[in-house]
Design a protein around this motif. Structure first.
Motif, PDB file in Angstrom:
ATOM      1  N   ASP A 175      -2.229   3.361  10.662  1.00 35.67           N
ATOM      2  CA  ASP A 175      -1.410   4.417  11.258  1.00 35.67           C
ATOM      3  C   ASP A 175      -0.483   5.081  10.262  1.00 35.67           C
ATOM      4  O   ASP A 175       0.162   6.090  10.582  1.00 35.67           O
ATOM      5  N   ALA A 176      -0.427   4.559   9.044  1.00 34.34           N
ATOM      6  CA  ALA A 176       0.333   5.253   7.990  1.00 34.34           C
ATOM      7  C   ALA A 176      -0.218   6.652   7.763  1.00 34.34           C
ATOM      8  O   ALA A 176       0.511   7.546   7.330  1.00 34.34           O
ATOM      9  N   ARG A 177      -1.500   6.855   8.083  1.00 35.73           N
ATOM     10  CA  ARG A 177      -2.094   8.184   7.899  1.00 35.73           C
ATOM     11  C   ARG A 177      -1.463   9.225   8.810  1.00 35.73           C
ATOM     12  O   ARG A 177      -1.517  10.424   8.520  1.00 35.73           O
ATOM     13  N   LYS A 207       5.626  -9.691  -8.025  1.00 31.77           N
ATOM     14  CA  LYS A 207       5.790  -8.239  -7.992  1.00 31.77           C
ATOM     15  C   LYS A 207       4.515  -7.642  -7.420  1.00 31.77           C
ATOM     16  O   LYS A 207       3.437  -7.774  -8.015  1.00 31.77           O
ATOM     17  N   PRO A 208       4.582  -6.991  -6.265  1.00 33.89           N
ATOM     18  CA  PRO A 208       3.345  -6.529  -5.616  1.00 33.89           C
ATOM     19  C   PRO A 208       2.667  -5.382  -6.358  1.00 33.89           C
ATOM     20  O   PRO A 208       3.328  -4.496  -6.902  1.00 33.89           O
ATOM     21  N   GLU A 209       1.351  -5.432  -6.366  1.00 35.24           N
ATOM     22  CA  GLU A 209       0.546  -4.327  -6.889  1.00 35.24           C
ATOM     23  C   GLU A 209       0.667  -3.137  -5.945  1.00 35.24           C
ATOM     24  O   GLU A 209       0.707  -3.302  -4.722  1.00 35.24           O
ATOM     25  N   LEU A 210       0.709  -1.934  -6.512  1.00 34.06           N
ATOM     26  CA  LEU A 210       0.711  -0.713  -5.699  1.00 34.06           C
ATOM     27  C   LEU A 210      -0.744  -0.357  -5.418  1.00 34.06           C
ATOM     28  O   LEU A 210      -1.471   0.071  -6.303  1.00 34.06           O
ATOM     29  N   SER A 211      -1.166  -0.537  -4.174  1.00 28.97           N
ATOM     30  CA  SER A 211      -2.579  -0.435  -3.815  1.00 28.97           C
ATOM     31  C   SER A 211      -2.837   0.715  -2.849  1.00 28.97           C
ATOM     32  O   SER A 211      -1.943   1.151  -2.121  1.00 28.97           O
ATOM     33  N   THR A 212      -4.077   1.191  -2.873  1.00 25.55           N
ATOM     34  CA  THR A 212      -4.537   2.170  -1.874  1.00 25.55           C
ATOM     35  C   THR A 212      -5.859   1.720  -1.268  1.00 25.55           C
ATOM     36  O   THR A 212      -6.590   2.519  -0.700  1.00 25.55           O
ATOM     37  N   SER A 213      -6.173   0.444  -1.387  1.00 23.26           N
ATOM     38  CA  SER A 213      -7.464  -0.070  -0.940  1.00 23.26           C
ATOM     39  C   SER A 213      -7.477  -0.278   0.569  1.00 23.26           C
ATOM     40  O   SER A 213      -6.453  -0.152   1.247  1.00 23.26           O
ATOM     41  N   GLY A 214      -8.642  -0.652   1.076  1.00 17.67           N
ATOM     42  CA  GLY A 214      -8.755  -0.978   2.494  1.00 17.67           C
ATOM     43  C   GLY A 214      -9.180   0.207   3.343  1.00 17.67           C
ATOM     44  O   GLY A 214      -9.511   1.283   2.844  1.00 17.67           O
ATOM     45  N   GLY A 215      -9.132  -0.017   4.645  1.00 19.12           N
ATOM     46  CA  GLY A 215      -9.542   1.025   5.586  1.00 19.12           C
ATOM     47  C   GLY A 215      -8.387   1.935   5.940  1.00 19.12           C
ATOM     48  O   GLY A 215      -7.474   2.163   5.144  1.00 19.12           O
ATOM     49  N   THR A 216      -8.395   2.438   7.150  1.00 18.42           N
ATOM     50  CA  THR A 216      -7.328   3.324   7.590  1.00 18.42           C
ATOM     51  C   THR A 216      -6.257   2.529   8.329  1.00 18.42           C
ATOM     52  O   THR A 216      -6.484   1.408   8.768  1.00 18.42           O
ATOM     53  N   LYS A 243       0.839  -1.201   0.000  1.00 16.76           N
ATOM     54  CA  LYS A 243       0.000   0.000   0.000  1.00 16.76           C
ATOM     55  C   LYS A 243       0.876   1.254   0.000  1.00 16.76           C
ATOM     56  O   LYS A 243       1.719   1.431   0.880  1.00 16.76           O
ATOM     57  N   ILE A 244       0.635   2.092  -1.017  1.00 12.45           N
ATOM     58  CA  ILE A 244       1.371   3.357  -1.113  1.00 12.45           C
ATOM     59  C   ILE A 244       0.509   4.534  -0.671  1.00 12.45           C
ATOM     60  O   ILE A 244       0.929   5.686  -0.739  1.00 12.45           O
ATOM     61  N   GLY A 245      -0.677   4.235  -0.210  1.00  9.72           N
ATOM     62  CA  GLY A 245      -1.567   5.296   0.261  1.00  9.72           C
ATOM     63  C   GLY A 245      -2.826   4.685   0.831  1.00  9.72           C
ATOM     64  O   GLY A 245      -3.033   3.476   0.785  1.00  9.72           O
ATOM     65  N   ARG A 246      -3.662   5.541   1.363  1.00 13.56           N
ATOM     66  CA  ARG A 246      -4.944   5.107   1.927  1.00 13.56           C
ATOM     67  C   ARG A 246      -6.007   6.154   1.615  1.00 13.56           C
ATOM     68  O   ARG A 246      -5.720   7.353   1.525  1.00 13.56           O
ATOM     69  N   SER A 254     -11.636  10.511  10.550  1.00 13.85           N
ATOM     70  CA  SER A 254     -10.697   9.513  11.068  1.00 13.85           C
ATOM     71  C   SER A 254      -9.329   9.632  10.418  1.00 13.85           C
ATOM     72  O   SER A 254      -8.311   9.253  11.018  1.00 13.85           O
ATOM     73  N   GLY A 255      -9.282  10.132   9.197  1.00  9.66           N
ATOM     74  CA  GLY A 255      -8.005  10.288   8.518  1.00  9.66           C
ATOM     75  C   GLY A 255      -8.202  10.885   7.140  1.00  9.66           C
ATOM     76  O   GLY A 255      -9.228  10.661   6.497  1.00  9.66           O
ATOM     77  N   GLU A 256      -7.226  11.657   6.697  1.00 13.96           N
ATOM     78  CA  GLU A 256      -7.265  12.243   5.366  1.00 13.96           C
ATOM     79  C   GLU A 256      -6.658  11.269   4.354  1.00 13.96           C
ATOM     80  O   GLU A 256      -5.832  10.431   4.685  1.00 13.96           O
ATOM     81  N   SER A 257      -7.062  11.409   3.119  1.00 15.06           N
ATOM     82  CA  SER A 257      -6.479  10.618   2.047  1.00 15.06           C
ATOM     83  C   SER A 257      -5.024  11.036   1.828  1.00 15.06           C
ATOM     84  O   SER A 257      -4.660  12.197   2.005  1.00 15.06           O
ATOM     85  N   PHE A 258      -4.191  10.061   1.467  1.00 12.19           N
ATOM     86  CA  PHE A 258      -2.802  10.395   1.143  1.00 12.19           C
ATOM     87  C   PHE A 258      -2.230   9.345   0.209  1.00 12.19           C
ATOM     88  O   PHE A 258      -2.739   8.221   0.114  1.00 12.19           O
ATOM     89  N   VAL A 259      -1.184   9.702  -0.494  1.00 12.65           N
ATOM     90  CA  VAL A 259      -0.464   8.767  -1.343  1.00 12.65           C
ATOM     91  C   VAL A 259       1.014   9.117  -1.302  1.00 12.65           C
ATOM     92  O   VAL A 259       1.384  10.297  -1.291  1.00 12.65           O
ATOM     93  N   THR A 260       1.859   8.095  -1.188  1.00  6.84           N
ATOM     94  CA  THR A 260       3.301   8.267  -1.331  1.00  6.84           C
ATOM     95  C   THR A 260       3.620   7.945  -2.784  1.00  6.84           C
ATOM     96  O   THR A 260       3.500   6.783  -3.197  1.00  6.84           O
ATOM     97  N   PRO A 261       3.978   8.939  -3.585  1.00  5.78           N
ATOM     98  CA  PRO A 261       4.190   8.691  -5.015  1.00  5.78           C
ATOM     99  C   PRO A 261       5.203   7.574  -5.239  1.00  5.78           C
ATOM    100  O   PRO A 261       6.195   7.469  -4.513  1.00  5.78           O
ATOM    101  N   PRO A 262       4.941   6.703  -6.213  1.00  9.32           N
ATOM    102  CA  PRO A 262       5.906   5.645  -6.514  1.00  9.32           C
ATOM    103  C   PRO A 262       7.298   6.214  -6.749  1.00  9.32           C
ATOM    104  O   PRO A 262       7.452   7.248  -7.401  1.00  9.32           O
ATOM    105  N   GLY A 263       8.291   5.562  -6.173  1.00 10.63           N
ATOM    106  CA  GLY A 263       9.662   6.062  -6.271  1.00 10.63           C
ATOM    107  C   GLY A 263      10.621   5.137  -5.568  1.00 10.63           C
ATOM    108  O   GLY A 263      10.410   3.918  -5.531  1.00 10.63           O
TER     109      GLY A 263
END
Length: 381
Positions: free
Chosen positions: A333-335, A322-331, A177-180, A296-305
């Motif tokens: 602590d990465a937020r 090779k893992p998929e870069l996902s933003t699925s699921g709930g919240t 997960k690169i974001g939520r 509960s938390g704001e949306s965010f993404v760590t750009p691929p890099g």
């Protein structure tokens, strides 16, 4: 020093009854293991919540790799429905059973074992930080946020961070997960005037107003998705009036909606939109509409890099996937971590988390430690 068996450490942690917010002995156990390996450990307890900060290496090092995770677990549910002792950590048919086995004591055990073995065998030019909380499954007010506040006040910092939450839907290595998505809940109360249902002109029934508002909110297309996110969604969770009478229009009704939103929105922008729609309904129906919002938390993404490439490469090397870069699921602590440093999540298959007979494949725990070790070696190479 003998390499740490991540399965044995997982079992020891599962035997700690750390149902949130109880510490249950889990952080005491980890502190002893990490201190023995040369980590400087500090308890960062706040608001009755136990948290542990551990650093190997020099404070303020140019390169500091961080791990984040939690040892608190959700309640057992119906304990009689468990076929294995929920805090027994028993192994059967290649699986270790127990509450927290998947979410996420195995993840914490894997990164703790990887970190200890790595700094012992090949001391890096830099530092390794473990930030472990006992408050992820509850309100998360005094968990990772307390650790990050303490780190800021004490000049401690991670250059990058890996959160060890379960990330793969079915097979080890499927996704990282690169974001939520952001998450927020809105609570509405519509107040009118109670009256006899045969004389509607003498009352103001709040029900049609609430029905209109819920329809307007739920039928609105928030967006069509973004490069990294699915479309945002608003779900009506409940409409409650509690009116047992058949000849009385109620004075008040309540409803709750939950929104999972992508990076086209913020909690503030969605709050403003809902308030505008609520005000329109209040004016049209002559009722009072009140709204309370919990973000509960704001949306965010760590750009691929560099960070996501590093983790993906290690996962592919150890799993063949090779893992998929996902933003699925709930919240998660990465937020909170995303405001401190770049953050990516990678961990185990999460199929049984929060379920009765929660369990983790023993093979996967060993594999996860190998992945985390690979990441540390490449990061400090």
């Amino acid at each position: 020093m003998t390499p740490i068996d991540p399965v044995a450490l997982t079992a020891d942690l599962v035997r700690c009854p750390s149902i949130t917010p109880a510490e249950g002995g889990a952080l005491v156990l980890l502190e002893a293991v990490l201190t023995k390996a040369g980590f400087t450990c500090t308890r960062v307890d706040r608001g009755g919540i136990a948290n542990l900060f551990a650093r190997w290496g020099r404070q303020g090092a140019n390169r500091t790799f961080g791990f984040n995770g939690h040892t608190d677990v959700v309640p057992l549910g119906d304990e009689n429905a468990w076929t294995m002792p929920p805090f027994g950590a028993e192994i059967k048919d290649g699986y270790l059973y127990g509450r927290g086995a998947t979410d996420m004591k195995s993840g914490v055990a894997a990164f703790a074992a990887a970190a200890v073995d790595f700094v012992t065998e090949t001391p890096p030019d830099g530092a390794v930080i473990l930030a472990i909380t006992g408050d992820e499954e509850a309100d998360a007010l005094d968990g990772t946020t307390a650790l990050l506040d303490w780190m800021k006040a004490n000049n401690e910092a991670m250059s990058v961070c890996l959160v060890g939450e379960p990330t793969s839907p079915n097979e080890m290595g499927e996704a990282m997960k690169i974001g939520r998505r952001g998450s927020m809940t809105a609570f509405f109360t519509v107040t009118g005037v109670q009256g006899h249902s045969a004389y509607p002109h003498r009352a103001k029934n709040p029900m049609p107003a609430m029905a209109r508002l819920m329809d307007v909110l739920s039928s609105h297309e928030l967006d069509q998705g973004t490069d990294h996110f699915d479309p945002s969604s608003l779900q009506v969770l409940t409409i409650d009036t509690g009116n047992p009478a058949t000849n009385v229009t109620p004075a008040q009704t309540r409803a709750t909606v939950n929104i999972r939103f992508n990076d086209q929105h913020s909690g503030a922008s969605l709050t403003a939109w809902m308030q505008e729609e609520a005000d329109k309904v209040a004016a049209d129906f002559g009722v009072r509409v009140e709204m309370r919002v919990k973000i509960s938390g704001e949306s965010f993404v760590t750009p691929p890099g560099d960070l996501s490439d590093l983790i993906a490469s290690a996962v592919e090397a150890e799993t063949g996937r090779k893992p998929e870069l996902s933003t699925s699921g709930g919240t998660s602590d990465a937020r909170f971590v995303k405001d401190h440093c770049p953050v990516v999540e990678f961990g185990l298959v999460g199929k049984t988390m929060h379920q009765v007979d929660e369990r983790v494949a023993v093979e996967h725990v060993h594999q996860l430690k190998a992945i985390y070790t690979h990441i540390l070696r490449e990061y400090f190479a």
